[in-house]
Motif scaffolding. Structure first.
Motif, PDB file in Angstrom:
ATOM      1  N   VAL A   3      13.447  54.052  89.064  1.00 55.02           N
ATOM      2  CA  VAL A   3      14.500  54.456  88.144  1.00 55.02           C
ATOM      3  C   VAL A   3      13.901  55.182  86.937  1.00 55.02           C
ATOM      4  N   ARG A   4      14.782  55.735  86.128  1.00 54.46           N
ATOM      5  CA  ARG A   4      14.424  56.207  84.795  1.00 54.46           C
ATOM      6  C   ARG A   4      14.583  55.003  83.866  1.00 54.46           C
ATOM      7  N   ALA A   5      13.623  54.770  83.009  1.00 54.13           N
ATOM      8  CA  ALA A   5      13.661  53.574  82.169  1.00 54.13           C
ATOM      9  C   ALA A   5      13.173  53.896  80.762  1.00 54.13           C
ATOM     10  N   GLU A   6      13.450  52.972  79.857  1.00 52.50           N
ATOM     11  CA  GLU A   6      12.947  53.070  78.496  1.00 52.50           C
ATOM     12  C   GLU A   6      12.033  51.874  78.242  1.00 52.50           C
ATOM     13  N   VAL A   7      10.803  52.177  77.874  1.00 60.95           N
ATOM     14  CA  VAL A   7       9.824  51.131  77.607  1.00 60.95           C
ATOM     15  C   VAL A   7       9.183  51.410  76.261  1.00 60.95           C
ATOM     16  N   GLY A   8       9.238  50.441  75.371  1.00 59.12           N
ATOM     17  CA  GLY A   8       8.624  50.624  74.057  1.00 59.12           C
ATOM     18  C   GLY A   8       9.199  51.790  73.279  1.00 59.12           C
ATOM     19  N   GLY A   9      10.470  52.058  73.509  1.00 60.41           N
ATOM     20  CA  GLY A   9      11.114  53.160  72.796  1.00 60.41           C
ATOM     21  C   GLY A   9      10.864  54.523  73.404  1.00 60.41           C
ATOM     22  N   LYS A  10      10.121  54.577  74.502  1.00 58.11           N
ATOM     23  CA  LYS A  10       9.827  55.848  75.168  1.00 58.11           C
ATOM     24  C   LYS A  10      10.589  55.938  76.486  1.00 58.11           C
ATOM     25  N   GLU A  11      11.109  57.127  76.757  1.00 59.08           N
ATOM     26  CA  GLU A  11      11.813  57.344  78.021  1.00 59.08           C
ATOM     27  C   GLU A  11      10.802  57.671  79.104  1.00 59.08           C
ATOM     28  N   ILE A  12      10.828  56.881  80.170  1.00 63.61           N
ATOM     29  CA  ILE A  12       9.930  57.079  81.309  1.00 63.61           C
ATOM     30  C   ILE A  12      10.738  57.679  82.450  1.00 63.61           C
ATOM     31  N   ASN A  13      10.364  58.867  82.889  1.00 62.12           N
ATOM     32  CA  ASN A  13      11.125  59.544  83.947  1.00 62.12           C
ATOM     33  C   ASN A  13      11.112  58.761  85.255  1.00 62.12           C
ATOM     34  N   VAL A  14       9.936  58.267  85.615  1.00 64.06           N
ATOM     35  CA  VAL A  14       9.788  57.554  86.889  1.00 64.06           C
ATOM     36  C   VAL A  14       9.139  56.198  86.602  1.00 64.06           C
ATOM     37  N   PHE A  15       9.868  55.135  86.915  1.00 64.58           N
ATOM     38  CA  PHE A  15       9.357  53.791  86.652  1.00 64.58           C
ATOM     39  C   PHE A  15       9.720  52.905  87.833  1.00 64.58           C
ATOM     40  N   GLY A  16       8.713  52.267  88.417  1.00 65.72           N
ATOM     41  CA  GLY A  16       8.970  51.417  89.570  1.00 65.72           C
ATOM     42  C   GLY A  16       7.894  50.361  89.752  1.00 65.72           C
ATOM     43  N   ARG A  17       8.258  49.269  90.402  1.00 63.37           N
ATOM     44  CA  ARG A  17       7.314  48.198  90.696  1.00 63.37           C
ATOM     45  C   ARG A  17       6.954  48.248  92.174  1.00 63.37           C
ATOM     46  N   GLY A  18       5.681  47.952  92.446  1.00 62.75           N
ATOM     47  CA  GLY A  18       5.255  47.952  93.831  1.00 62.75           C
ATOM     48  C   GLY A  18       3.985  47.163  94.033  1.00 62.75           C
ATOM     49  N   LYS A  19       3.422  47.251  95.249  1.00 61.26           N
ATOM     50  CA  LYS A  19       2.163  46.583  95.547  1.00 61.26           C
ATOM     51  C   LYS A  19       1.250  47.538  96.306  1.00 61.26           C
ATOM     52  N   ARG A  20      -0.030  47.441  95.986  1.00 59.50           N
ATOM     53  CA  ARG A  20      -1.041  48.231  96.685  1.00 59.50           C
ATOM     54  C   ARG A  20      -2.188  47.289  97.034  1.00 59.50           C
ATOM     55  N   ALA A  21      -2.452  47.164  98.304  1.00 63.08           N
ATOM     56  CA  ALA A  21      -3.485  46.238  98.780  1.00 63.08           C
ATOM     57  C   ALA A  21      -3.236  44.827  98.264  1.00 63.08           C
ATOM     58  N   GLY A  22      -1.974  44.434  98.220  1.00 58.46           N
ATOM     59  CA  GLY A  22      -1.624  43.096  97.792  1.00 58.46           C
ATOM     60  C   GLY A  22      -1.569  42.895  96.295  1.00 58.46           C
ATOM     61  N   GLN A  23      -1.909  43.922  95.533  1.00 57.68           N
ATOM     62  CA  GLN A  23      -1.919  43.808  94.074  1.00 57.68           C
ATOM     63  C   GLN A  23      -0.670  44.463  93.481  1.00 57.68           C
ATOM     64  N   SER A  24      -0.065  43.786  92.501  1.00 61.73           N
ATOM     65  CA  SER A  24       1.122  44.352  91.843  1.00 61.73           C
ATOM     66  C   SER A  24       0.729  45.557  90.997  1.00 61.73           C
ATOM     67  N   VAL A  25       1.547  46.595  91.082  1.00 58.11           N
ATOM     68  CA  VAL A  25       1.300  47.804  90.294  1.00 58.11           C
ATOM     69  C   VAL A  25       2.616  48.291  89.702  1.00 58.11           C
ATOM     70  N   LEU A  26       2.506  49.063  88.652  1.00 61.01           N
ATOM     71  CA  LEU A  26       3.659  49.729  88.048  1.00 61.01           C
ATOM     72  C   LEU A  26       3.474  51.237  88.197  1.00 61.01           C
ATOM     73  N   ILE A  27       4.476  51.892  88.731  1.00 64.13           N
ATOM     74  CA  ILE A  27       4.462  53.351  88.834  1.00 64.13           C
ATOM     75  C   ILE A  27       5.054  53.909  87.540  1.00 64.13           C
ATOM     76  N   VAL A  28       4.274  54.704  86.835  1.00 61.15           N
ATOM     77  CA  VAL A  28       4.733  55.322  85.587  1.00 61.15           C
ATOM     78  C   VAL A  28       4.551  56.823  85.738  1.00 61.15           C
ATOM     79  N   GLY A  29       5.660  57.547  85.760  1.00 60.79           N
ATOM     80  CA  GLY A  29       5.536  58.973  86.041  1.00 60.79           C
ATOM     81  C   GLY A  29       6.412  59.877  85.200  1.00 60.79           C
ATOM     82  N   GLU A  30       6.039  61.134  85.236  1.00 61.77           N
ATOM     83  CA  GLU A  30       6.783  62.194  84.577  1.00 61.77           C
ATOM     84  C   GLU A  30       7.195  63.220  85.621  1.00 61.77           C
ATOM     85  N   VAL A  31       8.338  63.878  85.385  1.00 60.44           N
ATOM     86  CA  VAL A  31       8.809  64.952  86.257  1.00 60.44           C
ATOM     87  C   VAL A  31       8.769  66.247  85.457  1.00 60.44           C
TER      88      VAL A  31
END
Length: 212
Positions: free
Chosen positions: A117-145
């Protein structure tokens, strides 16, 4: 009649410098006792100059009006182009939300656990924000478009701005989620090979629209 008096009268029609020069010519004509015919000719010249001055000023006014109309047209065009660019950016962003889960799974081994989704974190708009796992480890996807990385002022400058903006937002998210690994991501229409190499060195995933 003094030169100063003549200048004062002429300034009602001419600019100060022009009035001064004409007054000097008229004074010199009187002082040398020119013939009446010469004075008549001089008056005619002055009249012609005054008419020419009026025509010039009228033409300048018309030119200024045309420039103003042109500026209004350019401003309107820029607004329309800006609106079109924003619409295309939003379209690219919406499409990215749809295709990123499968693409990240297939190409980067990241399994998205929650809808991107698009989200707001710490007062900043994040274009791409998602939770996932890579090799069993939790990760956060933080992206710009970014629709384009080849703006008129230069691709390198546009690329540097995009990286700086992404770094800033990654930093904000890291402060809010200090214990979670962050995967930075940039979605764009097209990226140069040099930029892809630079992004890879910094651990940034770059997704180009033709990849989906």
């Amino acid at each position: 009649m003094t030169t100063a008096t003549i200048v004062k009268q002429l300034e009602t029609v001419f600019k100060p410098r022009q009035a001064t020069v004409l007054a000097e010519v008229i004074t010199a004509a009187y002082n040398t006792l020119v013939k009446a015919s010469d004075l008549a000719e001089l008056k005619e010249i002055v009249r012609d100059l005054a008419q020419a001055q009026e025509r010039t000023e009228l033409q300048m006014q018309r030119t200024e009006q045309q420039i103003q109309r042109l500026a209004q047209v350019v401003e309107g065009t820029n607004r329309e182009l800006g609106g079109l660019s924003r619409s295309m950016s939003y379209a690219l962003e919406n499409e990215a939300y749809r295709v990123l889960p499968a693409l990240l799974r297939a190409q980067h081994g990241i399994e998205i656990e929650e809808r991107i989704v698009r989200a707001e974190v710490g007062g900043k708009e994040i274009n791409v924000f998602g939770r996932g796992k890579r090799a069993g480890q939790s990760v956060l996807i933080v992206g710009e478009v970014k629709l384009r990385l080849d703006e008129r002022r230069g691709a390198q400058a546009a690329e540097a701005d995009a990286l700086a903006e992404l770094d800033e937002k990654v930093g904000v998210v890291r402060q809010s989620y200090p214990d979670t690994t962050i995967v930075p991501l940039l979605v764009t229409h097209y990226a140069r090979v040099a930029f892809l190499q630079k992004a890879q060195e910094r651990g940034i995933i770059v997704v180009q629209s033709f990849e989906w």
